[in-house]
Structures are given as structure tokens and as C-alpha cells.
Design an enzyme around this catalytic site. Structure first.
Site, PDB file in Angstrom:
ATOM      1  CE1 TYR A 142      86.074 -17.577  78.734  1.00  0.00           C
ATOM      2  CE2 TYR A 142      87.160 -19.036  77.207  1.00  0.00           C
ATOM      3  CZ  TYR A 142      87.171 -17.904  77.986  1.00  0.00           C
ATOM      4  OH  TYR A 142      88.279 -17.099  78.012  1.00  0.00           O
ATOM      5  CE  LYS A 187      93.317 -14.915  92.134  1.00  0.00           C
ATOM      6  NZ  LYS A 187      94.586 -14.217  92.357  1.00  0.00           N
ATOM      7  CG  ASP A 219      97.637 -14.044  90.859  1.00  0.00           C
ATOM      8  OD1 ASP A 219      97.746 -15.277  90.957  1.00  0.00           O
ATOM      9  OD2 ASP A 219      97.354 -13.317  91.824  1.00  0.00           O
ATOM     10  CG  ASP A 243      90.878 -17.881  75.684  1.00  0.00           C
ATOM     11  OD1 ASP A 243      91.621 -17.946  74.699  1.00  0.00           O
ATOM     12  OD2 ASP A 243      89.775 -17.317  75.662  1.00  0.00           O
ATOM     13  CG  ASP A 247      96.045 -15.430  72.749  1.00  0.00           C
ATOM     14  OD1 ASP A 247      96.004 -16.604  72.321  1.00  0.00           O
ATOM     15  OD2 ASP A 247      95.345 -14.523  72.278  1.00  0.00           O
TER      16      ASP A 247
END
Ligand code: NAD
Length: 350
Positions: A142, A187, A219, A243, A247
Site C-alpha cells: 500500500y 506467502k 491462502d 486488510d 474483514d
């Protein structure tokens, strides 16, 4: 004690849920004989509409002075045409987090028994779930260089060892106060930044022999969080993975409307806010769920002011409200924002 903090209601439902949280803080102050010293300022679209930047100088100065910020939410469709740092989110909230050096975002996931029916998941997957996600907030993709050429676009992801170390230490320290289990998510089978992440976290782990560490790919984690959420205690991850996973974790709790968050820096400085956005679709209707904002206020009392009993009084009042059927529309009830806020404030006073 004089509780001096910066209050930024922001946009959309921010002022409504903010008012409910201030009522509850006033009740706490009365009950525990504190005074509230509230510095209210503009941020985001509300500041833009007054002809200011999304993060006005006075707002930043107040936040730096008090070191404790309670924020509603920013953004909305009326500012969607703005670009880059002129936008409420990037120029307001992200800039504030960065300028205050708030690199650790912490979000709990612990479903309320009285709300389990509101989750899209079966009760058996929710019972026993009690974990906290520690997300790195000021590095990664980001904040990397971005660009476009005629053929495409790119976003660069970078992490320094220092950035990984400081967030890892914070997560391990948190795990020591809980069930002493840390799951680091990356990852590493594909990304170089993730391989660095894994190396640094493993090295930091040697300082915390009482905490068990496991590494999981993001994942797989997206599945495990829903299928065996109760196995996790502290989950540590980088900015973008965090992020997304936070959620997802919200769905274990029934609604975005009940989850607070804290963004913390080095000492006791912190920004406390609900995880949801400004919900423009329901703004001004007195039907937003104020619980996440009220719990964010409780978190501020505990983390920035060391007021444990006061924070617990608020948390107990919220749990009592939900058990008593004071449920807002997002969870299938009909309790308004102000009614729920008043109920919690009255319970704290009683
Ligand atoms: P959102 O979280 O605002 O809303 C998503 C859905 O959840 C909507 O249907 C909304 O009505 C509902 N919802 C959210 N909070 C609720 C609450 N407390 N009570 C009841 N229902 C609630 O996300 P969005 O619609 O993607 O974004 C709206 C605006 O908020 C955008 O401008 C976005 O950029 C901004 N945003 C801000 C923040 C922040 O300030 N931290 C975070 C996310 C999004």
C-alpha cells in the site's frame, strides 16, 4: 484523571456512532470520577467540505499532542472523484496513521454468544473462537511505489527488517498475555518479502520461548480461519493480507458493526476506530450500529490511559445490551443508534 483525547467523528455514520460513544464515555467519567477533555476536530470529507485538506493542521497537531484519537470513519461517494492524497481515506486517515507512526493494527475476533445466530456460519464453527489479528499498517504494497505505463500498472511491495521486527515483537508480547500461540501468515512460497518476513519472525521468536510459533500461507489461512478459527490465538501478518483477513474475520462476529480496532505506535499513542467504513447507505438515519465505536472508546481508555476497570465496565454494558436484545438493524434488530448508545450509557451509570 483528566482524559484528554482527540475526537474525530469524520463522515457518513461517523457523527452518529461517535455521539453514542461520547455519551458512554461521559457515563464512565461520571461513574469513576474522571473528567473528559475532548478536542473535537475535522477529518476526511468533513474537512474538505470546510475548504480544508483531508487532514487539517489543527487536527494533526491535536492528535500529536493528546496521543489518543477516537475516530468514526471517513469517505463517501461525494468525494470519490478526488485523486490520491486529496481523498478522505488516503489524505486523511492513512496520512494520520502514518504521521503518528501507528504501525500496528490490532483487531479482535470473539463472537458474542447472543449474536451467533447473525453469523452466516454455523454455531459450531463460532464457539470457542477468540483470536486477535496483528496487522502491519505502515509498510508493504500500500505504501510502495506505484505507477502506470501504456501497457499496464505496478505496485511495489517492500518491507525492511526493522518494520517486520517491531511488529513481530508487539505480536509476541501480546501472545504472552493470552494463550501464548502465534500464527504468522505470509506467502513465502512465492514472495521475497514474505521470505524475509518468515526469517525475521523466526529470529524474533527466539526472544519469546514461552510462545509457540507456526507459519501459515495466506491462502490456507483464509480457509483455516473459518473452518477451525478456535485453534488460533494471535495472528500476525503484513499490511495487505491483514486488510483482507480482518474483514473475513468480521464475518465470524456477525457484522462489521461490532468490531473495534486499535492502531498503535511506540508508547501509549493510539488511534481507536471501528473496522467498518462510513456506511453512506445508512448515514443520517439513526440506524447504524454504534457497538464497534463504543468498544473502540473502551479500548482507548485501556491502552492509552491505563483505565482497565473503566474499559471493562463499557464492555460489560455492551454485552448486557446485546443479551437484552438491544440489536441494531445490521444484525436483524430494530434498535436505533441513539437508543443503543443510551442503553449502554445508562447501564454503565447504574
Ligand atoms: P462500509 O464499511 O462503510 O459499509 C459496508 C456495509 O456495511 C454497508 O452496507 C453499510 O451500511 C454496513 N455497515 C458498515 N458499518 C455499519 C454499522 N456500524 N452499522 C450498520 N451497518 C454498517 O464500507 P463501504 O461501503 O465499502 O465504504 C463506504 C465508505 O467508507 C467509502 O468511502 C470507503 O472508502 C470508506 N471506508 C472508510 C474506512 C475508515 O474510515 N476506516 C474503512 C472502510 C471504508
Amino acid at each position: 484523571m483528566n482524559i484528554n483525547f482527540t475526537y474525530l467523528p469524520g463522515d457518513g455514520i461517523g457523527p452518529e456512532i461517535g455521539a453514542a460513544s461520547i455519551d458512554v464515555l461521559q457515563a464512565v467519567a461520571q461513574k469513576f470520577s474522571h473528567t473528559l477533555d475532548i478536542e473535537q476536530h475535522l477529518i476526511g470529507g468533513a474537512a474538505i467540505d470546510q475548504g480544508a485538506k483531508p487532514l487539517p493542521q489543527q487536527t494533526l497537531a491535536s492528535a500529536k499532542r493528546t496521543g489518543a484519537v477516537l475516530l468514526g470513519a471517513v469517505g463517501g461517494p461525494q468525494w470519490d472523484h478526488l485523486q490520491g492524497a486529496a481523498r478522505p481515506e488516503l489524505g486523511g486517515l492513512l496520512a494520520l496513521r502514518q504521521k503518528l507512526g501507528l504501525y500496528a493494527n490490532i483487531r479482535p475476533a470473539k463472537p458474542y454468544p447472543s449474536l451467533m445466530a447473525a453469523s452466516p456460519l454455523k454455531r459450531s464453527y463460532l464457539e470457542g473462537v477468540d483470536f486477535v489479528i496483528v496487522r502491519e499498517l505502515t509498510g508493504g504494497i500500500y505504501f510502495g511505489e506505484k505507477g502506470r505505463d501504456e501497457n499496464g500498472a505496478f505496485d511495489q511491495c517492500r518491507y525492511t527488517k526493522h518494520e517486520v521486527e517491531r511488529i513481530a515483537h508487539r505480536a509476541f508480547r501480546l501472545a504472552q498475555t493470552r494463550r501464548k500461540k502465534l500464527t504468522s501468515v505470509d506467502k513465502a512460497n512465492v514472495l521475497e518479502t514474505s521470505r524475509l518476513w518468515r526469517e525475521v519472525v523466526s529470529r524474533v521468536a527466539t526472544n519469546y520461548p514461552d510462545v509457540s510459533l507456526e507459519h501459515t500461507l495466506v491462502d490456507a489461512m483464509a480457509m483455516h480461519m473459518l473452518s477451525r478459527g478456535k485453534d488460533f490465538d494471535v495472528i500476525l501478518t503484513e499490511n495487505m493480507f491483514g486488510d483482507i483477513l480482518t474483514d473475513e474475520a468480521a464475518m465470524l462476529c456477525g457484522s462489521l458493526g461490532v468490531i473495534p480496532s486499535a492502531s498503535l505506535g511506540e508508547n501509549t499513542s493510539g488511534l481507536y476506530e471501528p473496522i467498518h467504513g462510513s456506511a453512506p447507505d445508512i448515514a443520517g438515519q439513526n440506524k447504524a450500529n454504534p457497538v464497534a465505536m463504543i468498544l473502540s472508546a473502551a479500548w482507548m481508555l485501556r491502552a492509552s490511559f491505563g483505565l482497565q476497570a473503566e474499559a471493562e465496565a463499557i464492555e460489560a454494558a455492551v454485552a448486557a445490551a446485546l443479551s437484552a436484545g438491544k440489536i441494531s438493524a445490521d444484525l436483524g434488530g430494530d434498535c436505533s443508534t441513539s437508543e443503543l448508545g443510551n442503553w449502554v450509557a445508562d447501564y454503565v451509570r447504574s
